[in-house]
Design a protein around this motif. Structure first.
Motif, PDB file in Angstrom:
ATOM      1  N   GLN A  49       0.828  -1.216   0.000  1.00 48.91           N
ATOM      2  CA  GLN A  49       0.000   0.000   0.000  1.00 48.91           C
ATOM      3  C   GLN A  49       0.858   1.261   0.000  1.00 48.91           C
ATOM      4  O   GLN A  49       0.460   2.280  -0.563  1.00 48.91           O
ATOM      5  N   ALA A  52       1.486   1.715  -3.529  1.00 49.10           N
ATOM      6  CA  ALA A  52       0.284   2.150  -4.252  1.00 49.10           C
ATOM      7  C   ALA A  52      -0.004   3.624  -3.995  1.00 49.10           C
ATOM      8  O   ALA A  52      -0.503   4.332  -4.866  1.00 49.10           O
ATOM      9  N   ARG A  53       0.320   4.087  -2.786  1.00 48.74           N
ATOM     10  CA  ARG A  53       0.033   5.484  -2.425  1.00 48.74           C
ATOM     11  C   ARG A  53       1.170   6.435  -2.804  1.00 48.74           C
ATOM     12  O   ARG A  53       0.981   7.653  -2.746  1.00 48.74           O
ATOM     13  N   PRO A  55       3.442   6.117  -5.920  1.00 47.00           N
ATOM     14  CA  PRO A  55       3.980   5.429  -7.104  1.00 47.00           C
ATOM     15  C   PRO A  55       5.154   6.144  -7.753  1.00 47.00           C
ATOM     16  O   PRO A  55       5.838   5.536  -8.575  1.00 47.00           O
ATOM     17  N   VAL A  56       5.411   7.399  -7.397  1.00 45.26           N
ATOM     18  CA  VAL A  56       6.540   8.088  -8.041  1.00 45.26           C
ATOM     19  C   VAL A  56       7.871   7.639  -7.431  1.00 45.26           C
ATOM     20  O   VAL A  56       8.746   7.185  -8.158  1.00 45.26           O
ATOM     21  N   ASN A 163       3.046   9.636   1.436  1.00 52.83           N
ATOM     22  CA  ASN A 163       1.724   9.376   1.997  1.00 52.83           C
ATOM     23  C   ASN A 163       1.847   8.160   2.913  1.00 52.83           C
ATOM     24  O   ASN A 163       2.301   7.098   2.477  1.00 52.83           O
ATOM     25  N   PRO A 164       1.443   8.295   4.184  1.00 53.28           N
ATOM     26  CA  PRO A 164       1.634   7.194   5.129  1.00 53.28           C
ATOM     27  C   PRO A 164       0.854   5.935   4.723  1.00 53.28           C
ATOM     28  O   PRO A 164      -0.155   6.024   4.036  1.00 53.28           O
ATOM     29  N   SER A 165       1.346   4.793   5.164  1.00 55.94           N
ATOM     30  CA  SER A 165       0.642   3.522   4.990  1.00 55.94           C
ATOM     31  C   SER A 165       0.987   2.625   6.173  1.00 55.94           C
ATOM     32  O   SER A 165       2.127   2.191   6.313  1.00 55.94           O
ATOM     33  N   GLY A 166      -0.003   2.375   7.021  1.00 57.76           N
ATOM     34  CA  GLY A 166       0.215   1.472   8.147  1.00 57.76           C
ATOM     35  C   GLY A 166       1.401   1.880   8.995  1.00 57.76           C
ATOM     36  O   GLY A 166       1.479   3.016   9.458  1.00 57.76           O
ATOM     37  N   ILE A 167       2.363   0.969   9.178  1.00 57.90           N
ATOM     38  CA  ILE A 167       3.521   1.242  10.035  1.00 57.90           C
ATOM     39  C   ILE A 167       4.426   2.330   9.454  1.00 57.90           C
ATOM     40  O   ILE A 167       5.217   2.935  10.175  1.00 57.90           O
ATOM     41  N   THR A 169       4.753   5.627   8.777  1.00 62.34           N
ATOM     42  CA  THR A 169       4.089   6.908   9.042  1.00 62.34           C
ATOM     43  C   THR A 169       5.005   8.111   8.890  1.00 62.34           C
ATOM     44  O   THR A 169       4.521   9.231   8.885  1.00 62.34           O
ATOM     45  N   TYR A 173      10.780  11.036   0.846  1.00 63.45           N
ATOM     46  CA  TYR A 173      11.364  10.711  -0.459  1.00 63.45           C
ATOM     47  C   TYR A 173      12.892  10.651  -0.385  1.00 63.45           C
ATOM     48  O   TYR A 173      13.520  11.516   0.229  1.00 63.45           O
ATOM     49  N   LEU A 196       6.477   6.043 -16.419  1.00 63.14           N
ATOM     50  CA  LEU A 196       5.853   6.048 -15.091  1.00 63.14           C
ATOM     51  C   LEU A 196       6.357   4.918 -14.196  1.00 63.14           C
ATOM     52  O   LEU A 196       6.625   5.148 -13.023  1.00 63.14           O
ATOM     53  N   HIS A 199       9.766   5.782 -12.386  1.00 64.63           N
ATOM     54  CA  HIS A 199       9.780   7.091 -11.716  1.00 64.63           C
ATOM     55  C   HIS A 199       9.270   8.261 -12.554  1.00 64.63           C
ATOM     56  O   HIS A 199       9.034   9.339 -12.015  1.00 64.63           O
TER      57      HIS A 199
ATOM     58  N   PRO B  55      -2.064   9.548  -6.579  1.00 64.70           N
ATOM     59  CA  PRO B  55      -3.344   8.847  -6.402  1.00 64.70           C
ATOM     60  C   PRO B  55      -4.006   9.095  -5.048  1.00 64.70           C
ATOM     61  O   PRO B  55      -5.183   8.784  -4.907  1.00 64.70           O
ATOM     62  N   VAL B  56      -3.296   9.654  -4.090  1.00 64.96           N
ATOM     63  CA  VAL B  56      -3.928   9.885  -2.786  1.00 64.96           C
ATOM     64  C   VAL B  56      -4.846  11.118  -2.825  1.00 64.96           C
ATOM     65  O   VAL B  56      -6.021  11.009  -2.499  1.00 64.96           O
ATOM     66  N   ASN B 163       3.434  15.565  -7.042  1.00 61.53           N
ATOM     67  CA  ASN B 163       4.421  15.205  -8.047  1.00 61.53           C
ATOM     68  C   ASN B 163       4.013  15.877  -9.357  1.00 61.53           C
ATOM     69  O   ASN B 163       2.886  15.686  -9.819  1.00 61.53           O
ATOM     70  N   ARG B 189      -7.665   5.138  10.958  1.00 64.96           N
ATOM     71  CA  ARG B 189      -6.686   4.801   9.918  1.00 64.96           C
ATOM     72  C   ARG B 189      -6.994   3.424   9.331  1.00 64.96           C
ATOM     73  O   ARG B 189      -6.968   3.236   8.120  1.00 64.96           O
ATOM     74  N   ARG B 193      -8.188   2.849   5.432  1.00 69.38           N
ATOM     75  CA  ARG B 193      -7.044   2.351   4.650  1.00 69.38           C
ATOM     76  C   ARG B 193      -7.473   1.588   3.393  1.00 69.38           C
ATOM     77  O   ARG B 193      -6.829   1.676   2.356  1.00 69.38           O
ATOM     78  N   GLU B 201      -6.235   6.018   3.736  1.00 67.36           N
ATOM     79  CA  GLU B 201      -6.019   6.456   5.117  1.00 67.36           C
ATOM     80  C   GLU B 201      -5.540   7.917   5.154  1.00 67.36           C
ATOM     81  O   GLU B 201      -5.080   8.463   4.151  1.00 67.36           O
ATOM     82  N   PRO B 202      -5.673   8.565   6.310  1.00 70.32           N
ATOM     83  CA  PRO B 202      -5.285   9.975   6.394  1.00 70.32           C
ATOM     84  C   PRO B 202      -3.808  10.189   6.066  1.00 70.32           C
ATOM     85  O   PRO B 202      -2.989   9.279   6.213  1.00 70.32           O
ATOM     86  N   ILE B 203      -3.479  11.409   5.625  1.00 68.60           N
ATOM     87  CA  ILE B 203      -2.070  11.707   5.323  1.00 68.60           C
ATOM     88  C   ILE B 203      -1.372  12.357   6.504  1.00 68.60           C
ATOM     89  O   ILE B 203      -0.145  12.389   6.551  1.00 68.60           O
TER      90      ILE B 203
END
Lengths: 287, 287
Positions: A49, A52-53, A55-56, A163-167, A169, A173, A196, A199, B55-56, B163, B189, B193, B201-203
Motif C-alpha cells: 500500500q 500504491a500510495r 507510485p513516483v 503518503n503514510p501507509s500502516g507502520i 508513518t 522521499y 511512469l 519514476h 493517487p492519494v 508530483n 486509519r 485504509r 487512510e489519512p495523510i
C-alpha cells in the motif's frame, strides 16, 4: 567486462558469480533495471500500500509469487507477463551487491549476496529504477554525467513526506540527481514522462529545488557518488555560474529509508544503491 | 428531502432538478460519491498523469468515454464496469452545484449547472471522495462531526507539493479535515485504509500536522465550513485542552487548486466542494 554484459540475463549471471560489483548504470543497454526490497511477510501488505500510495518514488513492478520465493515473481504491471520478468533468477545473488538491515538499522553494506539472511518468510518487492530511462535520454542527445564519469548516480534524503501507509508513518522521499542544461529541462521532462513505472518525469529541478527538498549540500550525498562538473570539480562550485542545474527524480532507495524511519523489526534486505537487478524485459516494455 | 434520497440515482435527479443544493455528506448512504473536474481536451493527458502520479489526493475513478461526452463514462478501476458507474447521467446538471474557472481564475461559484459552458471539446474526470468512507466510520462507532452538525467538511490549502505532471508543475495538496479522539486514530486509519480509490487512510493527524501542512489557522478554511467543537465553538479553542485532534485526508478539490496554480487557459468546470456527484455503484464496490 561491461561490453559483454549486453542482456539482463548476462548482468544477473555476472552479479551471481561476483564478477560485477558496482553501478549497473549503462549496463545491458535498454534492459529494465530495478530496485529490490525484501521484507518479513508481516510487513508486505503495508509496504504494498505504501507503493500504491506513492507510485513516483516507489513504482511497484513485481513481487515474490509466494513468501520465500527468490526465483519466481508475479508482475504488478498488466503490460508485463510474469514469465517475461526474469526467467533464470535468484534474488539472493543477482544484484551486484546488497544492503542488510536488522531492526531498522543498516548492519551490512555492499555484501555480495543475501544467501544466509533469506528465509521462507521473506517477500521480495521489485521497484522501478530511473537508470532505466537513461538510454532514452542519451538517444535524445543529452549527457548523463555520472555515467560518462563512471560514477554512481548521486542520491539524497529529502524532507518531502510520503503518503503514510500502516507502520510507515514518517517516511520521506529519496531522490536521484542528474545535472542538465537549463534549456534541456523540458526535453528531459518530456522524454522521462512516459516512464511512469521507472519514476517518470522529475519531481523538482533548479538550484532552488534544494531548499524545497531539504537538501543542504549538493556535494553531500547519502548514497552513490558526489556529483562532479564536467571537468571534475564539486558541483556546488558552479552554482549560479553554469548553464547546468540539478534535476531530481523519485528514487527506489526510498523504501530503504522507510525501513529505517519505521524501525522495522527483523531482517530486511535490499540492493546496494545504484547496483540494480537487471531484468529480461526491456525498458520500453513497461510503458 | 434528504431521507428520500436513498440512492445515487435519486441524488443525481434531485441535483438535476435543483432540489438539492448543499453538501451531499450523509446522502444516499453507501453510494459512491465523487469529485468532478472538466477540462479542455488538450489538458486531458497531463491531468491523467497528474492523477496517476498523485493517487492519494487525485484517485481517478472514471473519465468521459470521448471528449464532449457528459452522459457516458469509462471506468479507470478494473473492479468497476463502465455501465455500473451511473446509468442515467448528465454531468452538466447532476452535481448539486458547480464552480467555473476561466483562464485559471474562479469566475462562478455554486452555480446550479454548467449547461452553457460545456462544449464538445470538454473531458470530464471523476475522482474519489472521502465522504464515501464516512458511513464505514459511523458503523465503527466514531462521530463524523460535520455531518452531525449538518455542515460541509472543512477543506484547506497546504504547502505539500504534488508530483509534477506536464503543465502541472506547482500544484499542492488540498486536504479535508475531520476531528477524532486521539485514541480512535488507529481505528480511523485502519477503516479508511482499504478505501484507496476514495483517498484511503489519512495523510496527517494531530495538532502538530498543521505546521507540516502549512495550515496557519484551523478555523480559516478555504472550502467548506469552519470546524466546530461538539458544543459549537471554533475548534482552535480546544487546542491542547481536548481529546479531539484534527485528522487530514487527501481531498478531490486538489485538481481545482491545480487548475488555478497552473493558470490553465479556457473554461474549466468542477463540482462545488462538498456537493458531489453520487454514483450508482457502492462505496465498497471500489475496494
Amino acid at each position: 567486462m561491461a561490453c559483454t554484459l549486453t542482456t539482463g540475463h548476462a548482468a544477473r549471471i555476472a552479479a551471481r558469480k561476483n564478477k560485477w560489483a558496482q553501478s549497473t548504470s549503462g549496463l545491458a543497454d535498454t534492459y529494465l533495471q530495478a530496485n529490490l526490497l525484501v521484507l518479513p511477510s508481516r510487513y508486505a501488505e503495508a509496504f504494498r500500500q505504501l507503493c500504491a500510495r506513492n507510485p513516483v518514488p516507489c513504482p511497484l513492478i513485481a513481487e515474490s509469487t509466494n513468501p520465500g520465493d527468490f526465483a519466481m515473481l508475479k508482475s504488478h504491471l498488466p503490460q508485463v507477463r510474469d514469465e517475461d520478468l526474469a526467467a533464470d533468477l535468484d534474488l539472493r545473488t543477482d544484484c551486484p551487491r546488497y544492503n542488510v538491515y536488522a531492526d531498522g538499522k543498516l548492519v551490512h553494506t555492499a555484501v555480495n549476496d543475501i544467501l544466509s539472511q533469506w528465509t521462507s518468510d521473506h517477500v521480495a518487492f521489485v521497484i522501478g529504477c530511473s537508470q532505466s530511462f537513461e538510454s532514452a535520454l542519451i538517444r535524445a542527445g543529452v549527457e548523463i554525467r555520472h555515467l560518462n564519469q563512471q560514477r554512481t548516480v548521486p542520491m539524497y534524503r529529502t524532507k518531502l513526506p510520503l503518503n503514510p501507509s500502516g507502520i510507515f508513518t514518517s517516511s520521506t522521499y529519496v531522490v536521484s540527481m542528474r545535472p542538465f542544461r537549463k534549456q534541456d529541462i523540458e526535453l528531459v521532462r518530456r522524454i522521462t514522462r512516459r516512464y511512469l513505472p521507472t519514476h517518470g518525469e522529475p519531481i523538482a529541478w533548479g538550484w532552488d529545488a534544494l531548499e524545497r527538498l531539504g537538501i543542504i549540500d549538493i556535494d553531500d550525498v547519502q548514497w552513490g557518488h558526489p556529483p562532479l562538473t564536467q571537468d571534475g570539480r564539486p558541483l556546488h562550485e558552479v552554482f549560479g555560474d553554469s548553464e547546468n542545474v540539478p534535476v531530481f527524480w523519485g528514487c527506489g532507495v526510498t523504501p530503504q529509508e522507510a525501513v529505517m524511519k519505521a524501525a522495522l523489526e527483523g531482517t530486511i534486505m535490499a540492493h546496494h544503491p545504484g547496483e540494480m537487478l537487471v531484468m529480461d524485459c526491456r525498458e520500453d516494455d513497461v510503458l
